[in-house]
Enzyme design. Structure first.
Site: not given
Ligand SMILES: [Zn+2]
Length: 780
Positions: A480, A483
């Site tokens: 994550e 990202h």
């Protein structure tokens, strides 16, 4: 499982006419009510249009938008260039009568998912209907089309920005004597183009303008996928009001937000990464090209915490009794689809003590490995960019908060909290500057359909990553965090090229995680090779069991990034519920990047990647932007036969296993699977022999993997005594358990099928729509 592919149902339309007019900033002012499960309030949109917009969009590389010169032809009513063959003729008279002036705007055409009539009408609209309308009829009003779904729109009005005290400073005329539409638009024009160093002033003006009185209601209409607004007599985007306010409310069943309970049983609501993104949360321009900034004031009962995509670490302001207000903003323009909000009774988790741990901690003051030679060269539109701020570029660990239901406090303290600093630091060592200034991490409710989701300034993690040891939690967190660069700071211009975010994040999670664990290069390589084996098995499996057309990473081929004249487009398979569970884009993208990194050597590849980030952050890209720059930057002798064309052909435009990957895996298979297995077995034996401090962790790691595997074995061997464990897993780990439903059904054992159906009955209400749909198809 049979997939019913119905293109008219699987594709997601993006309706907004972004080629004519662009939202530059949103001001949201909302109340969250848990009783009625409704979010209600206003959104003010500030637009830019015409020549100025032309200039700006020209500054970001847009080789594929030849249509964008459409924008300078506003004043010439164009005949219809519809991408959709639509033979129907539209009676513009009837259409006009359909428009409502405020009041009864709420024409519920949202319909049901499967309502094909609505669908057809909606997808036919895109540029044809209204374009024809304009061309064929006396009324040549410009029509603003916003993406909107499952919302009750109550009123749309023009905002009198000229009434804001002191606003004349923005215009060339010293006194605002004659207030005209032109003057108001001129004010907005000046406001949206203020230089980046005046961002505070700009935000303040936006806030004050958003509260200015209305100066005339606008005509509007809604249908399944859009909200259309026009002003009588405003024939072009330039004449159309540049600041409008929409009063609206969400619907409890709206697909952008999930109303549910957290693990402590208290109500909460959050955006769920729905395929329709945020259009059931606020009307917006969905296409990624519409990059905007936003600010939001959200009120809720004082017991709730409001988290949001905002660069400020907001604290609540107490309002009237029992109610508080939270304010967030961003200054970096991003697609509206990246906005996220979560409201619930969560507690901020803090480390019990400032214990040191064996992972790389915050201490490091040494200069980063990252190469900062590119500081100052930014290709994006102007905003206060961290890449241009020397103290931001060297910040290894950005400020962060962790929120979770209080019952998960111990689990957060044991695993998550101590992983955040080393994972952030590892990411910085690999990629350089963190694109975002701060981060909130939220442990989302059990019905969250995946293990994690990244949005600007906020990461959602499933509770499933908290169980057991740090490995699952660490890799997911790294994914994550990656990202922030790939998916957010650098977005895909065409959403069908999902590999541009998921492939990169999957490849980078291994790299970050190895650094966060402080593995030596050999250990890192070993761990990454093991991961590659697991992903290889998974990819083969998935390729065998999914429709071929959904295995293509660049399905639009040379048409990628193309939009209609108005700016509308369709995302292929965007609504296919199964797509959520497919990992082809993650896996094939990952193997492509791994292949390229191996070809170039890690040092060359990651040095290039940092350069790429410096060139493209704050912008949208297509696959070719990455591949072209990569090939230009590698020496001839390492390039060999690689070309953009053959990478497209071999990796991005074919279904199934890419040929080069197949060859690589076969070449490695002379000792075959046996070698891989024995390597793995040896590794476990070796690890078990090592006593030392990590011992306890590794036992847990084994246990956790076992927990997963345990359920599979119970099902396989019909070990009825332990069916309780399967039931528990299906209820507590919804993000991981979906596939177990398949296992339970496949055996055609009536008792197992009962287990599956019982668990589904218990959880289906909280399950997100796509998961529920997929499971239901397996069960019934
Ligand atoms: Zn920049």
């Amino acid at each position: 499982m049979d997939t019913k592919l119905d293109p008219s149902r699987d594709d997601l339309p993006l309706m907004a006419n972004t080629s004519h007019i662009l939202v530059k900033h949103y001001v949201l002012d909302l109340d969250v009510d848990f009783e009625s499960q409704i979010i209600e309030g206003t959104i003010v949109l500030f637009f830019e249009s015409g020549n100025r917009f032309q200039k700006q969009s020209g500054s970001t590389k847009e080789p594929c938008r030849s249509e964008s010169n459409e924008a300078c032809r506003f004043r010439m009513p164009e005949p219809c260039h519809s991408p959709v063959t639509d033979t129907r003729t539209f009676s513009s008279k009837t259409r006009s009568n359909d428009f409502t002036i405020c009041g009864k705007g709420e024409k519920d055409t949202s319909g049901k998912d499967g309502n094909h009539d609505n669908w057809e009408q909606a997808s036919g609209i895109s540029s044809s209907k209204y374009c024809c309308d304009t061309g064929n009829h006396g009324s040549e009003d410009f029509l603003l089309v916003l993406d909107c779904c499952d919302l009750s729109v109550l009123k749309v009005e023009e905002v009198d920005v000229a009434a804001v005290p002191g606003i004349e400073k923005l215009t060339r005329s010293p006194k605002l004597t004659v207030v005209s539409e032109e003057l108001r638009n001129q004010i907005v024009c000046e406001l949206v183009t203020l230089p980046a160093d005046r961002w505070r002033e700009q935000l303040d003006y936006y806030a004050r303008c958003s509260q200015a009185p209305g100066c005339g209601e606008l005509l509007f209409d809604t249908d399944t996928w859009s909200l259309q607004i026009r002003k009588t007599g405003a024939q072009t985007a330039t004449d159309f009001p540049h600041a409008i306010r929409i009063r609206y409310s969400t619907k409890p069943q709206g697909r952008s937000v999930t109303w549910t309970s957290d693990q402590s049983g208290r109500p909460c609501v959050y955006t769920m990464g729905s395929p329709i993104n945020n259009r059931a949360l606020f009307p917006c321009q969905e296409p990624p090209v519409a990059m905007s900034t936003w600010q939001a004031t959200v009120r809720a009962a004082a017991s709730f915490v409001v988290l949001m995509s905002g660069e400020n670490s907001a604290k609540p302001t107490q309002l009237r009794e029992g109610c508080s207000s939270w304010h967030y903003y961003v200054t970096m323009p991003m697609p509206a689809s990246t906005f996220t909000i979560a409201v619930g009774s969560w507690t901020e988790m803090k480390p019990e003590t400032c214990s040191s741990n064996d992972l790389a901690a915050e201490r490091s003051l040494s200069p980063s490995e990252a190469d900062f030679r590119y500081v100052g060269i930014c290709g994006h539109m102007e905003y206060p960019c961290r890449f241009q701020n020397p103290s931001a570029t060297t910040q290894e660990i950005i400020p962060h908060r962790v929120f979770a239901p209080v019952c998960l406090k111990a689990a957060c303290q044991e695993t998550l909290l101590q992983l955040v600093p080393p994972c952030l630091s590892a990411a910085h060592r690999v990629l350089g500057t963190h694109p975002f200034s701060r981060l909130d991490i939220l442990i989302v409710p059990g019905n969250f359909p995946s293990l994690g989701m990244a949005s600007p300034h906020i990461i959602f993690l499933s509770q499933s990553v908290l169980t057991g040891n740090s490995h699952l939690c660490g890799t997911r967190l790294c994914h994550e965090i990656a990202h922030a660069w790939f998916g957010l700071a650098i977005g895909a211009r065409d959403w069908t090229e999902e590999w541009l975010s998921e492939g990169f994040a999957t490849h980078l999670e291994d790299v970050f995680w190895a650094k966060a664990q402080q593995l030596d290069p050999h250990e890192a390589q070993e761990q990454q090779e093991l991961k590659a084996c697991l992903r290889w098995c998974r990819l083969q499996d998935e390729v065998r069991n999914s429709p071929e057309e959904m295995q293509v990473l660049r399905p639009n081929k040379e048409k990628t990034g193309h939009v209609s004249d108005s700016g509308s487009s369709v995302v292929k398979h965007g609504l296919n519920p199964e797509k959520v569970f497919m990992q082809v884009h993650y896996l094939k993208g990952y193997f492509l990047l791994r292949f390229l990194a191996q070809r170039l050597g890690d040092d060359t590849y990651f040095a290039f990647l940092r350069k790429f980030v410096h060139t493209f952050h704050g912008q949208l890209i297509l696959s070719q932007d990455f591949l072209q720059m990569l090939l230009e930057n590698i020496p001839e002798e390492k390039r060999l036969e690689l070309s953009v064309e053959n990478i497209f052909r071999d990796w991005l435009e074919s279904s199934g296993i890419p040929q080069p990957l197949q060859r690589e895996r076969q070449a490695g298979a002379e000792c075959g699977l046996a070698r891989q297995v024995s390597v793995e077995v040896e590794k476990w034996i070796r690890m078990n022999r090592r006593p030392r401090k990590r011992k306890r962790r590794e036992t847990e790691q084994v246990f956790e993997k076992v927990r997963h595997r345990w359920c599979e074995l119970i099902i396989k061997h019909k070990y009825t005594k332990a069916y309780k464990d399967v039931e528990r897993f299906l209820q507590e780990d919804q993000a991981m358990g979906i596939y177990l439903y398949g296992e339970l059904m496949v055996s055609e054992d009536s008792r197992q099928q009962q287990v599956a159906r019982r668990c589904f009955e218990l959880t289906k209400e909280q399950m997100d729509r796509s998961s529920a749909q997929v499971v239901a198809e397996m069960l019934f």
